[in-house]
Design an enzyme around this catalytic site. Structure first.
Site, PDB file in Angstrom:
ATOM      1  N   PRO A 171      18.589  58.042  40.585  1.00 51.98           N
ATOM      2  CA  PRO A 171      18.465  59.481  40.433  1.00 51.98           C
ATOM      3  C   PRO A 171      18.847  60.029  39.071  1.00 51.98           C
ATOM      4  O   PRO A 171      19.008  61.226  38.915  1.00 51.98           O
ATOM      5  CB  PRO A 171      19.420  60.015  41.491  1.00 51.98           C
ATOM      6  CG  PRO A 171      20.491  59.007  41.541  1.00 51.98           C
ATOM      7  CD  PRO A 171      19.873  57.682  41.238  1.00 51.98           C
ATOM      8  N   GLY A 189      21.546  58.996  36.971  1.00 50.57           N
ATOM      9  CA  GLY A 189      22.936  58.942  36.509  1.00 50.57           C
ATOM     10  C   GLY A 189      23.087  58.101  35.261  1.00 50.57           C
ATOM     11  O   GLY A 189      23.739  58.471  34.293  1.00 50.57           O
ATOM     12  N   LYS A 190      22.450  56.931  35.290  1.00 53.15           N
ATOM     13  CA  LYS A 190      22.585  56.047  34.132  1.00 53.15           C
ATOM     14  C   LYS A 190      21.833  56.616  32.940  1.00 53.15           C
ATOM     15  O   LYS A 190      22.283  56.506  31.796  1.00 53.15           O
ATOM     16  CB  LYS A 190      22.068  54.665  34.467  1.00 53.15           C
ATOM     17  CG  LYS A 190      22.829  54.016  35.604  1.00 53.15           C
ATOM     18  CD  LYS A 190      22.391  52.597  35.786  1.00 53.15           C
ATOM     19  CE  LYS A 190      23.091  51.978  36.968  1.00 53.15           C
ATOM     20  NZ  LYS A 190      22.624  52.487  38.260  1.00 53.15           N
ATOM     21  N   ASP A 249       4.847  52.032  37.542  1.00 55.60           N
ATOM     22  CA  ASP A 249       5.442  50.833  38.104  1.00 55.60           C
ATOM     23  C   ASP A 249       6.038  50.064  36.930  1.00 55.60           C
ATOM     24  O   ASP A 249       5.392  49.858  35.918  1.00 55.60           O
ATOM     25  CB  ASP A 249       4.336  50.014  38.777  1.00 55.60           C
ATOM     26  CG  ASP A 249       4.877  48.767  39.455  1.00 55.60           C
ATOM     27  OD1 ASP A 249       5.960  48.285  39.056  1.00 55.60           O
ATOM     28  OD2 ASP A 249       4.220  48.275  40.386  1.00 55.60           O
ATOM     29  N   CYS A 305      22.683  46.276  42.452  1.00 56.15           N
ATOM     30  CA  CYS A 305      23.825  46.621  43.285  1.00 56.15           C
ATOM     31  C   CYS A 305      23.876  45.660  44.457  1.00 56.15           C
ATOM     32  O   CYS A 305      24.083  46.062  45.595  1.00 56.15           O
ATOM     33  CB  CYS A 305      23.724  48.054  43.773  1.00 56.15           C
ATOM     34  SG  CYS A 305      22.226  48.393  44.662  1.00 56.15           S
TER      35      CYS A 305
END
Lengths: 811, 165
Positions: free
Chosen positions: A394, A396-397, A442, A516
């Site tokens: 979303p 953040g990075k 993609d 993750c």
């Protein structure tokens, strides 16, 4: 005056939903129960209850003794036991007595082969019931066993508490029958176990605190029993069994039961863990492979609990200090995240919704997991760079990268999921990030659309096994196929990402791959694949905490440089499970497997790319990449004929070479032909390249030659360090040593041992790198780690380290 | 992605000029590079030229956003400014209104501001003037309904209403 209506007493009538609601256990069951014990029907205060219990305790000593002397009383049990007895007196707890009676009836009934086991289970029950007793003080819903116990109750002495009566009955029954015990506990274990703990607790109160030691050794239920556990198991018993088995397996030789194999214990443990923590078999099997048993239980426990909420200050708009102050004023309890983060804050609790404060809306901070801050720290984007974030949602990075770059340069934030892209747009606008372009491709299309980035961040879509605490569905819905599918996609994305990096970038050429997930198939395996397929090497991430990546796992063996990758776990670092690996791309060319030089191609598939591109890369500053490509082609075509000509003119460093032939066994064990082949093209590259060696190097090398030799000898003294160490240590020094011969364009006619050649060649590539270093390297003292081996400034040191890593690829 | 046409540029600048007056040139020529406005899917984006060059490589249907979105053109070609433009308008705003801390929360969540909640106001602010609202800490504010980032000041007897524009 109107009619006085008492709203609390109003009974709902009619066909509506509320009218059909149950009134509560006590009222419902009052229809079934006999009249409440005649002792008290009024509610007593807690002290009154205690006093009543004490009175009863005195009168009902006998039935309390349970046959499990070693039941574990926890420190808090004493008062709770009293409570248990006391509570029975209240009308509300009346039904509890039924449990006891029913329980007493149930316990002796089932069959078991082993008495010991039954005792143990009983113990379990007692203990577990004791555990739960305190919390069950106000248990509401009570199963209806009234019908069974009615008859029993009437027989009992009226003075005893129902629970005591039940216990006495149970003992009688147990003494009479050879008690058979079965694994199966009926449903609602908590309700059932709690009443039974009452008598045992009281008895413990009599006997004083006892140590929680299992005098009865834990016995593995027989194989047949394991299958019977189909119905809802007693979680407390399962938990106890888990602890027992872990304890036994820790000291298996001493504590094992005769005739039972380790695998039986492990199977039992696996099933129990799956039951207790609600995992699917596949995932639990994977986790058992990954963690030692003690850690496994901790990991599973950690997944049940959410990680602390963390946020990251947006330094584009505010400072951490100011933000912390503002949030504290709003009523948020927070702390700085740790010394590794300058912008992180961890929120302990908050009286306002942390995602809705005016500071949040103003874009002063972003809610982000602590482990998500790490890949950006590892990537370290610099100002005025072109960065690609391949899976950015979303955002953040991406926003962290933008704030590190201070809104300079360009970030291309890409994601394949259109809905999640909306959140990226929103977040980036809110945080005031202006240097991003957001696209919806993609990730695998990447270098085709636009390439040549300085740095790339790939936060690959994964199975999510590191964030089970956020999404418990992962426990059961992940399968072998899912993991492999994820791994396949990740490999493709990683190759595309590598191709999108510009190796010749002045300030960059780095790629961070992170997931993750904690599965080796998605982490180390993918990284290893990329190392084989592309001209990249792993470099240290710059994160000084976290567990190192695996270099081997079960039947797989990975490249040794994978040690520089980092793994994070929820139970050790209190952040989401994560894996981070940082690559440096050293050549823009893509290694192809040659059909013509098949013999050399396959073995040198790994070597050649490392060898040749190094030369290319090193010569970048001096010449164009075109020349390097030409070099490579020449090498590939002319491998054979040039073999002879490429005997390294290492006359001067012969001494050192002879020392180096005692180089760690890793080199020697490999097929010499492989080295030979690799050495040829390598040599060729160097030969071509040496013409471009700057004068600086030439001047430097003579000085260093002798000192290098000494260094070599010293380095070889510690016979075999790890591959990394010796190679890395050797390589820079070798570089210096070989500079001289190279510079002099020695005739290539000297026949040398293959391996000796290869050693100087490899370091020579390092020499080319060193060219970029302005400072000459002095003799390298024997060092344990490659990091300390190089004295040049850290920026350059990194290169030498990475060269060390690259060296490993050859071996 | 394409540059704005004359007509669109005119409409947009008129709108912006309500708040920042003639300081428009400051938006375009900035010390850290030239910025420009580009139109993509009816939205106007404010980007520096460097970024725009990179974005030019991306095909139109795959491009989602670039730089900062200033606002969008409605179907009837009127220009609506978005909250995301606030950071750029705020420094150049001609007329500013500061509101007291007590009224700040209320404003943020969408309510009108009474005259009692008004802290400071630039001189000569006429009625129906476009203003930018600040908190007392000089943070530009936007009301809950994002489009209320800039307001018109209405003086009615004793109440100042902030309405979106």
């Amino acid at each position: 005056m109107g009619r006085k209506l008492d709203p609390t007493k109003k009974e709902k009538r009619g066909p509506g939903r509320k009218a059909r609601k149950q009134k509560g256990a006590e009222t419902e069951l009052a229809r079934f129960l006999p009249a409440v014990s005649d002792e008290n029907s009024k509610r007593l205060s807690s002290r009154a209850r205690k006093r009543a219990a004490k009175r009863r305790l005195g009168s009902a000593e006998v039935p309390k003794t349970n046959k499990s002397p070693e039941a574990k009383p926890l420190p808090g049990k004493l008062p709770k036991g009293i409570f248990a007895g006391a509570v029975q007196t209240t009308g509300k707890k009346g039904p509890q007595s039924l449990f006891n009676a029913a329980q007493g009836k149930k316990c002796p009934a089932p069959s078991s082969d082993e008495e010991e086991e039954e005792e143990d289970s009983e113990e379990d029950d007692v203990v577990n019931q004791g555990d739960l007793w305190g919390s069950e003080d106000d248990a509401d819903m009570v199963d209806d066993y009234g019908a069974d116990s009615n008859s029993e109750d009437e027989e009992e002495d009226e003075e005893l508490l129902p629970i005591e009566r039940a216990a006495r009955k149970q003992k009688v029954r147990e003494a009479a029958a050879g008690v058979q015990w079965s694994e199966e506990e009926t449903e609602d274990e908590e309700e059932e176990v709690t009443p039974e703990s009452g008598p045992s607790k009281e008895e413990e109160a009599d006997g004083g605190l006892q140590i929680n030691v299992d005098e009865e050794p834990f016995v593995l239920p027989p194989a047949g029993e394991m299958e019977q556990d189909a119905q809802a198991p007693d979680l407390q018993r399962v938990h106890k069994r888990i602890q027992d088995i872990v304890g036994i397996l820790r000291d298996f030789g001493a504590q094992r039961e005769e005739g039972r194999s380790r695998s039986e214990y492990l199977n039992r443990l696996k099933k129990d863990l799956a039951t207790y923590y609600s995992y699917g078999d596949f995932l639990l099997g994977k986790l058992m492979d990954l963690f030692p048993l003690s850690e496994l239980v901790e990991f599973l426990e950690a997944n049940e609990v959410p990680r602390p909420v963390t946020l990251r200050t947006n330094t584009l708009k505010t400072r951490r200090r100011d933000l912390a102050q503002a949030l504290i004023n709003r009523g948020v309890n927070l702390d700085p995240l740790g010394k590794w983060s300058k912008t992180g804050l961890v929120v302990y609790d908050s009286s306002v919704p942390i995602g809705a404060t005016p500071e949040y809306l103003a874009g002063h901070y972003m809610l982000q997991g602590a482990s998500s801050m790490l890949p950006v720290m590892a990537l370290a984007p610099q100002e005025h760079e072109r960065i690609l974030d391949m899976c950015c949602a979303p955002g953040g990075k991406t926003s962290y990268m933008a704030q590190l770059m201070k809104n300079t340069g360009v970030i291309l934030a890409n994601d394949a999921n259109a809905e999640r892209l909306k959140s990226v747009v929103g977040n980036l606008h809110r945080l005031g990030v202006t240097n991003t372009v957001i696209s919806h491709y993609d990730g695998r299309q990447f270098p085709k659309v636009v390439g040549g980035f300085d740095r790339v961040l790939l936060d690959a879509p994964c199975s999510g096994t590191g964030v089970i605490s956020k999404d418990p569905a992962v426990k059961t819905n992940k399968d072998e196929k899912d993991i492999l599918r994820c791994a396949h996609l990740q490999k493709e994305l990683l190759l595309s990402a590598i191709d999108s990096v510009n190796a010749t970038s002045k300030t960059g050429g780095y790629l961070v791959y992170c997931t993750c997930s904690i599965m080796v198939e998605e982490n180390e395996w993918v990284v290893d694949y990329a190392l084989k397929k592309r001209n990249v090497r792993l470099v240290p991430t710059g994160l000084d905490f976290g567990q190192e990546g695996f270099t081997r796992f079960r039947e797989r063996r990975f490249h040794p440089s994978l040690r520089s990758a980092r793994r994070f776990y929820p139970h050790t670092h209190n952040m989401d499970g994560f894996f981070i690996a940082k690559f440096k791309k050293f050549s823009n060319s893509i290694p192809q497997s040659e059909t013509g030089n098949s013999e050399t191609a396959t073995p040198t598939n790994v070597d050649l790319p490392q060898v040749i591109p190094k030369s290319e890369n090193s010569s970048q500053p001096a010449k164009k990449a075109k020349g390097a490509a030409k070099t490579k082609q020449q090498l590939q075509k002319q491998q054979r004929p040039k073999k002879a000509s490429f005997q390294k003119p290492n006359g001067t460093s012969k001494g050192a070479d002879s020392e180096l032939s005692t180089v760690p066994s890793v080199r020697k064990t490999q097929a010499s032909s492989r080295f030979q082949d690799s050495s040829q093209p390598a040599g060729k590259a160097e030969g071509i390249r040496e013409s471009k060696v700057t004068g600086k190097l030439k001047q430097r090398s003579p000085k260093l030659q002798s000192s290098k030799k000494v260094a070599f000898l010293k380095q070889n003294a510690p016979p075999k360090g790890t591959d990394t160490e010796t190679l890395a240590v050797l390589s820079p020094s070798k570089t210096q040593a070989t500079l001289k011969p190279k510079d002099h364009h020695h005739p290539l006619g000297r026949a040398k041992g293959v391996e000796k050649q290869q050693l100087p060649e490899q370091p020579f590539k390092k020499a080319a790198f060193q060219k970029q270093n302005d400072t000459p390297k002095g003799p390298q003292p024997p060092t344990v780690s490659p990091i300390s081996s190089s004295r040049p400034p850290p920026a350059k040191r990194k290169k030498s380290q990475s060269r060390g890593n690259g060296q490993l690829l050859l071996s | 992605m394409r540059p704005l046409t004359e007509e669109e540029t005119r409409v947009m600048f008129e709108k912006i000029a309500k708040y920042i007056g003639e300081n428009l040139q400051l938006l375009v020529d900035r010390p850290d590079g030239t910025y420009c406005f580009r139109l993509h899917n009816d939205r106007v984006y404010y980007v520096s030229e460097k970024i725009m060059k990179l974005a030019a490589n991306i095909s139109g249907d795959k491009l989602v956003s670039l730089g900062t979105c200033f606002g969008k053109f409605t179907k009837t070609h009127k220009f609506r400014l978005h909250v995301t433009a606030l950071d750029y308008l705020a420094p150049y705003a001609k007329y500013k209104v500061w509101i007291k801390p007590g009224a700040e929360q209320s404003f943020l969540y969408g309510n009108h501001v009474l005259k009692s909640g008004l802290g400071r106001i630039t001189e000569n602010t006429s009625q129906y003037q476009g203003v930018v609202v600040y908190s007392m800490a000089d943070i530009p504010l936007v009301s809950r309904d994002g489009s209320y980032y800039r307001t018109q000041v209405l003086f009615y007897s004793r109440r100042i209403c902030f309405q979106s524009g």
